[in-house]
Scaffold this motif. Structure first.
Motif, PDB file in Angstrom:
ATOM      1  N   TYR A  78       2.111   3.588 -11.518  1.00 23.07           N
ATOM      2  CA  TYR A  78       1.909   3.739 -12.612  1.00 23.07           C
ATOM      3  C   TYR A  78       2.661   4.788 -13.786  1.00 23.07           C
ATOM      4  N   ASN A 116       0.915  -1.233  -0.008  1.00 21.02           N
ATOM      5  CA  ASN A 116       0.037  -0.261  -0.223  1.00 21.02           C
ATOM      6  C   ASN A 116       0.734   1.568  -0.172  1.00 21.02           C
ATOM      7  N   ILE A 152     -12.387  -6.848 -10.792  1.00 21.53           N
ATOM      8  CA  ILE A 152     -11.097  -6.936 -12.014  1.00 21.53           C
ATOM      9  C   ILE A 152     -11.540  -7.120 -13.361  1.00 21.53           C
ATOM     10  N   ILE A 189       2.411   3.070  -5.651  1.00 20.00           N
ATOM     11  CA  ILE A 189       1.857   2.489  -6.925  1.00 20.00           C
ATOM     12  C   ILE A 189       2.365   4.168  -7.618  1.00 20.00           C
ATOM     13  N   CYS A 190       2.774   4.838  -7.524  1.00 25.15           N
ATOM     14  CA  CYS A 190       3.339   6.098  -8.425  1.00 25.15           C
ATOM     15  C   CYS A 190       4.461   5.075  -9.162  1.00 25.15           C
ATOM     16  N   SER A 205       3.070   4.477  -0.819  1.00 22.31           N
ATOM     17  CA  SER A 205       2.322   5.312  -1.854  1.00 22.31           C
ATOM     18  C   SER A 205       3.805   4.894  -2.894  1.00 22.31           C
ATOM     19  N   TYR A 211       3.484   2.614 -16.503  1.00 16.99           N
ATOM     20  CA  TYR A 211       2.532   2.612 -17.571  1.00 16.99           C
ATOM     21  C   TYR A 211       1.288   1.382 -16.878  1.00 16.99           C
ATOM     22  N   ALA A 212       1.177   1.171 -15.432  1.00 16.28           N
ATOM     23  CA  ALA A 212       0.512   0.165 -14.937  1.00 16.28           C
ATOM     24  C   ALA A 212      -0.611   0.801 -15.862  1.00 16.28           C
ATOM     25  N   ASN A 213      -1.610  -0.217 -15.521  1.00 15.78           N
ATOM     26  CA  ASN A 213      -3.539   0.209 -16.494  1.00 15.78           C
ATOM     27  C   ASN A 213      -3.814   0.215 -14.808  1.00 15.78           C
ATOM     28  N   CYS A 214      -3.657  -0.542 -14.051  1.00 16.69           N
ATOM     29  CA  CYS A 214      -4.500  -0.132 -12.834  1.00 16.69           C
ATOM     30  C   CYS A 214      -3.246  -0.470 -11.329  1.00 16.69           C
ATOM     31  N   TYR A 215      -3.499  -0.251 -10.346  1.00 20.82           N
ATOM     32  CA  TYR A 215      -2.756  -0.700  -8.971  1.00 20.82           C
ATOM     33  C   TYR A 215      -3.732  -1.004  -8.052  1.00 20.82           C
ATOM     34  N   ILE A 216      -4.082  -2.145  -7.616  1.00 20.22           N
ATOM     35  CA  ILE A 216      -5.314  -2.506  -7.060  1.00 20.22           C
ATOM     36  C   ILE A 216      -3.925  -3.605  -5.834  1.00 20.22           C
ATOM     37  N   THR A 217      -4.330  -2.829  -4.990  1.00 19.66           N
ATOM     38  CA  THR A 217      -4.322  -4.189  -3.487  1.00 19.66           C
ATOM     39  C   THR A 217      -4.772  -5.428  -2.820  1.00 19.66           C
TER      40      THR A 217
END
Lengths: 148, 149
Positions: free
Chosen positions: A107, A98, A131, A103-104, A100, A110-116
């Protein structure tokens, strides 16, 4: 619009428990998911570089853990998004972190989304269903043009 | 995220206490109204800013002129068919990538690192539903990056 054919998901994950939860959730779904699992980043990278297997299986979505061995998920993400053959494939980062910076950085690469990853099993299963529902039923995937 | 025109439908919705700053880049008044209504009906707080062409979108994102004090958005809903600069050109500019050799809008947008491509439903209820699904996914499920990093 729903996919009619097989929905190929590449799962890059080394935790056997997480693999089981994800595979079970996909198998129990009414949709036709085919999960190809790689337990380390190196084998996954080789798969994407081997055009025969890669083209035959026509992967639609990558679910990627960040802490896989050999080549990390972070490095694999970078590789996939820098490569013209693979950069269009959506990558869902699914991580325990989790933090940051993770996460940053995901992205920025170019990850399309980040999920924990949730700790509770039912929440985990629910997240997997959300998902897959989102990416296969709401979103238009790039491979869609090859399927219709 | 790129939203383009056609049909679709799907799932559920949860509540959240976050205030999400959304930039809608859309020139169609009907679609702007629908998006506003869908967000109003939702049980999470959002601040929606609307710009109606690609040039304005880039001015907004570069904080030029009247947009100087605007916060950068958490999420951009980008139409592809925009005046002045189209959605692909906006995407190229904000993701700073190379142009695609593909003729498909879907492929082009993914090659330009759009997070996802969604078709705009024609039906009102489907439209509301899609906006709610986008909310549910990007607000309740996904971890977005903090903008000061």
């Amino acid at each position: 619009m729903f996919y009619q054919g097989k929905r190929n998901i590449i799962l890059v994950e080394d935790n056997l428990f997480d693999i089981k939860i994800i595979k079970d959730a996909l198998e129990k779904s009414a949709e036709n998911y085919n999960t190809i699992v790689f337990k380390d980043g190196k084998t996954a990278k080789e798969y994407f570089e081997n055009s025969d297997a890669f083209l035959a299986e026509n992967p639609h979505l990558v679910i990627l853990d960040l802490t896989v061995p050999n080549i990390s998920g972070k490095e694999l993400l970078k590789h996939l998004k820098e490569n013209s053959k693979t950069k269009k494939i959506p990558v869902v980062v699914l991580s325990l972190s989790n933090y940051s910076n993770d996460i940053c950085e995901s992205y920025k690469n170019y990850a399309n989304c980040y999920i924990t990853k949730p700790k509770d099993i039912d929440d985990f299963i629910n997240k997997i269903n959300i998902i897959t529902n989102y990416w296969f039923n709401i979103v238009k995937l790039p491979k869609a043009i090859e399927l219709y | 995220m790129v939203i383009n025109e056609t049909e679709n439908s799907i799932p559920t919705h949860k509540s959240s206490s976050k205030v999400l700053n959304i930039l809608l880049v859309e020139d169609n008044e009907g679609d702007i109204r629908l998006t506003k209504e869908a967000l109003k009906e939702s049980d999470f707080e959002s601040e929606l800013n609307v710009v109606k062409d690609g040039v304005e979108a880039l001015r907004y994102l570069h904080k030029e002129g009247e947009y100087y004090e605007k916060n950068l958005p958490d999420l951009i809903l980008l139409d592809l068919n925009l005046p002045k600069k189209n959605g692909i050109e906006v995407l190229e500019s904000i993701k700073m990538s190379t142009t695609s050799s593909s003729n498909s809008d879907i492929l082009k947008t993914y090659n330009l690192y759009a997070n996802c491509f969604i078709t705009k439903p024609v039906d009102f209820d489907d439209f509301i539903y899609i906006v709610k699904c986008i909310e549910e996914f990007w607000i309740d499920v996904v971890k977005l990056p903090s903008l000061n990093k």
